[in-house]
Design an enzyme around this catalytic site. Structure first.
Site, short mmCIF file in Angstrom:
data_model
loop_
_atom_site.label_atom_id
_atom_site.label_comp_id
_atom_site.label_asym_id
_atom_site.label_seq_id
_atom_site.Cartn_x
_atom_site.Cartn_y
_atom_site.Cartn_z
N GLY A 41 0.68 -5.06 0.79
CA GLY A 41 -0.48 -5.11 -0.10
C GLY A 41 -0.15 -5.74 -1.44
N GLU A 79 4.59 -5.17 7.07
CA GLU A 79 3.85 -4.08 7.73
C GLU A 79 4.31 -3.87 9.17
OE1 GLU A 79 2.53 -6.52 5.91
OE2 GLU A 79 0.94 -5.74 4.61
N ALA A 84 0.87 -1.18 0.00
CA ALA A 84 0.00 0.00 0.00
C ALA A 84 0.90 1.23 0.00
CB ALA A 84 -0.87 -0.02 1.24
N GLU A 112 -0.51 -9.26 -0.93
CA GLU A 112 -1.93 -9.53 -0.70
C GLU A 112 -2.74 -9.51 -2.00
OE1 GLU A 112 -1.90 -6.45 2.35
OE2 GLU A 112 -2.78 -7.87 3.75
#
Ligand code: CAA
Length: 258
Positions: free
Chosen positions: A109, A132, A65, A112
């Site tokens: 992300g 993260e 992200a 993911e």
């Protein structure tokens, strides 16, 4: 259609989405996620498309992200927009088969969204991780859940708690990726695989995807029952008649997606 953060191409029956924010290692900004969602909408609506490939660059599939975008979020910012469900889950909802072709970093992300695809083809340069924790947060787009289902609790826990990256070879051994190929061949191999999938009966590939995914959502008895119902329904398709007739007549089937 032109996009700011991705390149969307159509090659025959294959839709190709290339994540394209090279300066930010394809960090998944809200704009990129929105572009990806629009491209998936278009490919899903296009009857010619039978399979989609999502890929990045040689250096990064996606480095997570966008940290710069979310660094200042308050709890209410995150809660009100339901960050990270807002738009991200579009990929997981895609009904047509989607292949992630991963070279370089697939972190946070990035890992993911690769796991939201139906399977991951990895270049020998691929590196997967959920780092993260090293920036004071935790996976928020399904990482603790999907990674655990792919590689088991021990490896998933270690990766999420330490941020350690897994290379392509370990990822294949652990079952995170279906195959590892030389980096130079990754995109061609992904497209070739997608072309093969797209050459099957499209509705039957969609049913097959739905059934395999059900394995993660239900008990074995219910999953097998679900599979049986879909299996029976294939006998109502013209493509099942054509596929089996072609086998008996020793010729290639000509599926009509009906
Ligand atoms: N968000 C925003 N920008 C990012 C980014 C990210 N996730 N990852 C890299 N970038 C940017 C860098 O800030 C840098 O930009 P500038 O040139 O403007 O400084 C540029 O991309 C190149 O990155 P590096 O200079 O860091 O490249 P490197 O080769 O030295 O390192 C890397 C590569 C190890 C991937 C490193 O960039 C890195 O650690 N990135 C962050 C990885 C990360 O923590 N991801 C998880 C994000 S949180 C998340 O994803 C939450 C969730 O569950 C959804």
């Amino acid at each position: 259609m032109g996009y700011e953060n991705i390149i969307a191409d159509k090659r025959g029956a294959v839709g190709i989405v290339t994540l394209n924010r090279p300066k930010a290692l394809n960090a998944l900004s809200a704009g990129l996620i929105a572009d990806l969602g629009k491209a998936l909408d278009d490919f899903e609506a296009d009857a010619e498309i039978g399979c989609i490939v999502v890929t990045g660059s040689e250096k990064a599939f996606a480095a997570g992200a966008d940290i710069k975008e979310m660094a200042g979020f308050s709890y209410m910012d995150a809660y009100k927009r339901d960050f990270i469900t807002d738009g991200w889950e579009r990929l997981a909802q895609c009904r047509k088969p989607v292949i992630a072709a991963v070279a370089g970093y697939a972190l946070g992300g990035g890992c993911e969204i690769a796991m939201m695809c139906d399977f991951i083809l990895a270049a020998d340069t691929a590196k997967f991780g959920q780092p993260e924790i090293t920036i004071g947060t935790m996976p928020g787009a399904g990482g603790t859940q999907r990674l655990t289902r792919f590689v088991g609790k021990s490896k998933a826990m270690e990766m999420c708690l330490t941020g350690r990256m897994m290379d392509a070879e370990e990822a294949e051994r652990a079952g995170l990726v279906s195959r590892v190929v030389p980096a130079a061949e990754l995109v061609d191999e992904a497209i070739k695989t997608a072309e093969r999938i797209a050459s099957m009966s499209k509705p039957v590939t969609m049913m097959t995807k739905e059934s395999v995914n059900r394995a993660y959502e239900t008990t074995l008895t219910e999953g097998v029952r679900f599979e049986r119902r879909l299996f029976h329904s294939t006998f109502a398709t013209a493509d099942q008649k054509e596929g089996m007739a072609a086998f008996v007549e020793k010729r290639k089937p000509a599926f009509k997606d009906e």
